[in-house]
Design a protein around this motif. Sequence first.
Motif, PDB file in Angstrom:
ATOM      1  N   GLU A 229      -4.869  30.189  89.940  1.00 28.89           N
ATOM      2  CA  GLU A 229      -4.673  30.489  91.357  1.00 28.89           C
ATOM      3  C   GLU A 229      -5.528  29.620  92.274  1.00 28.89           C
ATOM      4  O   GLU A 229      -5.045  29.125  93.292  1.00 28.89           O
ATOM      5  CB  GLU A 229      -4.972  31.970  91.621  1.00 28.89           C
ATOM      6  CG  GLU A 229      -4.727  32.356  93.079  1.00 28.89           C
ATOM      7  CD  GLU A 229      -5.022  33.829  93.339  1.00 28.89           C
ATOM      8  OE1 GLU A 229      -4.273  34.445  94.114  1.00 28.89           O
ATOM      9  OE2 GLU A 229      -6.013  34.348  92.773  1.00 28.89           O
ATOM     10  N   LYS A 230      -6.794  29.430  91.935  1.00 35.30           N
ATOM     11  CA  LYS A 230      -7.663  28.637  92.802  1.00 35.30           C
ATOM     12  C   LYS A 230      -7.113  27.215  92.957  1.00 35.30           C
ATOM     13  O   LYS A 230      -7.048  26.674  94.077  1.00 35.30           O
ATOM     14  CB  LYS A 230      -9.086  28.582  92.255  1.00 35.30           C
ATOM     15  CG  LYS A 230     -10.030  27.758  93.147  1.00 35.30           C
ATOM     16  CD  LYS A 230     -11.419  27.639  92.559  1.00 35.30           C
ATOM     17  CE  LYS A 230     -12.362  26.911  93.524  1.00 35.30           C
ATOM     18  NZ  LYS A 230     -11.844  25.589  93.948  1.00 35.30           N
ATOM     19  N   ASN A 231      -6.713  26.602  91.855  1.00 41.47           N
ATOM     20  CA  ASN A 231      -6.181  25.240  91.921  1.00 41.47           C
ATOM     21  C   ASN A 231      -4.852  25.197  92.661  1.00 41.47           C
ATOM     22  O   ASN A 231      -4.577  24.243  93.406  1.00 41.47           O
ATOM     23  CB  ASN A 231      -6.012  24.671  90.514  1.00 41.47           C
ATOM     24  CG  ASN A 231      -7.323  24.536  89.768  1.00 41.47           C
ATOM     25  OD1 ASN A 231      -7.547  25.213  88.771  1.00 41.47           O
ATOM     26  ND2 ASN A 231      -8.202  23.683  90.260  1.00 41.47           N
ATOM     27  N   ARG A 232      -4.067  26.222  92.481  1.00 37.19           N
ATOM     28  CA  ARG A 232      -2.764  26.276  93.166  1.00 37.19           C
ATOM     29  C   ARG A 232      -2.966  26.360  94.676  1.00 37.19           C
ATOM     30  O   ARG A 232      -2.318  25.650  95.445  1.00 37.19           O
ATOM     31  CB  ARG A 232      -1.971  27.474  92.648  1.00 37.19           C
ATOM     32  CG  ARG A 232      -0.518  27.498  93.113  1.00 37.19           C
ATOM     33  CD  ARG A 232       0.288  28.524  92.342  1.00 37.19           C
ATOM     34  NE  ARG A 232      -0.113  29.892  92.645  1.00 37.19           N
ATOM     35  CZ  ARG A 232      -0.738  30.694  91.795  1.00 37.19           C
ATOM     36  NH1 ARG A 232      -1.074  30.263  90.581  1.00 37.19           N
ATOM     37  NH2 ARG A 232      -1.059  31.938  92.152  1.00 37.19           N
ATOM     38  N   LEU A 233      -3.883  27.198  95.109  1.00 37.05           N
ATOM     39  CA  LEU A 233      -4.127  27.352  96.541  1.00 37.05           C
ATOM     40  C   LEU A 233      -4.815  26.123  97.132  1.00 37.05           C
ATOM     41  O   LEU A 233      -4.521  25.704  98.256  1.00 37.05           O
ATOM     42  CB  LEU A 233      -4.974  28.610  96.791  1.00 37.05           C
ATOM     43  CG  LEU A 233      -4.308  29.936  96.420  1.00 37.05           C
ATOM     44  CD1 LEU A 233      -5.284  31.088  96.589  1.00 37.05           C
ATOM     45  CD2 LEU A 233      -3.059  30.166  97.273  1.00 37.05           C
ATOM     46  N   ASP A 234      -5.722  25.543  96.356  1.00 35.02           N
ATOM     47  CA  ASP A 234      -6.396  24.336  96.839  1.00 35.02           C
ATOM     48  C   ASP A 234      -5.424  23.152  96.901  1.00 35.02           C
ATOM     49  O   ASP A 234      -5.546  22.289  97.779  1.00 35.02           O
ATOM     50  CB  ASP A 234      -7.587  23.993  95.939  1.00 35.02           C
ATOM     51  CG  ASP A 234      -8.792  24.873  96.229  1.00 35.02           C
ATOM     52  OD1 ASP A 234      -8.774  25.575  97.259  1.00 35.02           O
ATOM     53  OD2 ASP A 234      -9.753  24.860  95.435  1.00 35.02           O
ATOM     54  N   PHE A 235      -4.475  23.096  95.979  1.00 37.25           N
ATOM     55  CA  PHE A 235      -3.427  22.074  96.044  1.00 37.25           C
ATOM     56  C   PHE A 235      -2.656  22.200  97.358  1.00 37.25           C
ATOM     57  O   PHE A 235      -2.382  21.198  98.030  1.00 37.25           O
ATOM     58  CB  PHE A 235      -2.472  22.224  94.862  1.00 37.25           C
ATOM     59  CG  PHE A 235      -1.083  21.749  95.142  1.00 37.25           C
ATOM     60  CD1 PHE A 235      -0.777  20.391  95.152  1.00 37.25           C
ATOM     61  CD2 PHE A 235      -0.059  22.653  95.439  1.00 37.25           C
ATOM     62  CE1 PHE A 235       0.513  19.949  95.440  1.00 37.25           C
ATOM     63  CE2 PHE A 235       1.213  22.224  95.722  1.00 37.25           C
ATOM     64  CZ  PHE A 235       1.508  20.866  95.729  1.00 37.25           C
ATOM     65  N   ALA A 236      -2.300  23.431  97.748  1.00 34.87           N
ATOM     66  CA  ALA A 236      -1.572  23.637  98.998  1.00 34.87           C
ATOM     67  C   ALA A 236      -2.403  23.186 100.195  1.00 34.87           C
ATOM     68  O   ALA A 236      -1.867  22.647 101.173  1.00 34.87           O
ATOM     69  CB  ALA A 236      -1.182  25.113  99.141  1.00 34.87           C
ATOM     70  N   ARG A 237      -3.713  23.385 100.125  1.00 37.83           N
ATOM     71  CA  ARG A 237      -4.595  22.918 101.203  1.00 37.83           C
ATOM     72  C   ARG A 237      -4.564  21.381 101.308  1.00 37.83           C
ATOM     73  O   ARG A 237      -4.492  20.814 102.396  1.00 37.83           O
ATOM     74  CB  ARG A 237      -6.032  23.401 100.957  1.00 37.83           C
ATOM     75  CG  ARG A 237      -6.236  24.898 101.132  1.00 37.83           C
ATOM     76  CD  ARG A 237      -7.703  25.279 100.936  1.00 37.83           C
ATOM     77  NE  ARG A 237      -7.953  26.662 101.314  1.00 37.83           N
ATOM     78  CZ  ARG A 237      -7.781  27.701 100.505  1.00 37.83           C
ATOM     79  NH1 ARG A 237      -7.384  27.497  99.248  1.00 37.83           N
ATOM     80  NH2 ARG A 237      -8.000  28.931 100.931  1.00 37.83           N
TER      81      ARG A 237
END
Length: 448
Positions: A229-237
């Motif tokens: 989840e952290k990487n997924r959300l940071d990717f969106a950022r």
Amino acid sequence: MKKEFQAAYVPIGVGTFHMESAQALFDTSKELLKKHLDNVIVPEKMILNIDALSEYLDTIDPDLIILQNLTFANAAYTAEIMHRFRDVPLLLWTLREPVIDGTRLRLNALTGAFSAANTIRQFKKEPFEFVYGSPDEAAVEETVKKMIAAARVHFEMKSLKMAAIGHTPQGFGFGRALDNDLLEVFGVHQEAIEARELIDAAKAFSDEECEEYLKDAENRTVGLSETPEKNRLDFARLYKAYDEYVKKNQIGAIASRCWPDFFTAFGTPVCAVLGILNDLGVVAACESDMYGALSMWIGMRLSEKSVFFGDPVSLDEKKNTITFWHCGMAACSLARKDTGAVIGEHCNRHIGPTMEFGCEASEHACVFRIGRNPDGTFRFFIAEGKAIDAPKQFFGTSTVIEMDFDAEMIVRESVISGWEPHYAVIYADVADELEMLARMFNAEVRRY
């Protein structure tokens, strides 16, 4: 107001030849040109004297000149054109003699071609293109069509703004470009920004602000939801930060630093963001390879498709193939249909999301690179082939190209000649257009 691409048809001759034949070919030539370019500039009448030529040249501001010998015309015609437009790409089109019947020489256009060409070379440092034949000949139409395409890209480069995002990693200086070189040689404007500036911008976004970017990426890819989840959300950022930057600054192509910063300073790779940008029409190369990005941009403009970017990593002499690969930043639209744009993790750092797929087959493929010689001059690498139906070859993204020329010799000669290790793979038959474009820039060509 932004200037639009302008091609100008300049048909020259003299009135002492067979005007009925010249008029018929003048009419059909205009039809051919208008078929491939709606706004081509054409004169109302054949240009049969210097005064008429001068008046017509006063009305045009061309980005491509199609100079046609309707009949023989002396060198004064060409000298007038070159005096005004010596730096404009030029196609010299000479008409075939319409009738050979033992009587009158109706046009004598080929002699006119020699006269024109001799004068062009006195004025013009860049090579020009030449085609011989009538408007109804397929080879003539193909040459005209390709020349228009190449000249249009040449013109559009003058309004291209590229961005260097971060510096090339140590030992990757082959991709570094001086802003003066890009502007002086190619007409391209370059701006630069540190990678940390986009990382900082990404860190400032909330999850809610990036929700639409995450949904867009999920619709384009397969398996993004399996990324932590952290990487997924940071990717969106990161996706939002890059997208807003290129839109705000009207950037057409980027060369972005990737490792190690996005792993060490941010914790999430930028690979998948670059892949999606390529699908959005913003060319994106990794490892800060500016000339790689420019090569990709040219390929995208000529093919109107996303372009693969990668290293030549494997040679199969028996199958005559070269495999091109990179860590995972290929455009989603290039993925094989049976897998889609699969998401994975970086092969060395084991952090995602990155792209993980083999590229689909294509009947035509062109491997291309703008290279820089040690003396500061430029060269174009062009190799033709086809992308074969092959699964993913290694972790990351890959495409396997069956070469038209001997693949082992291509690799051997390219290594010995010191070509760079990054290439654009264009999924279209655009080798002729690339060679024409190289001549517009007076660049050396190595074509296989």
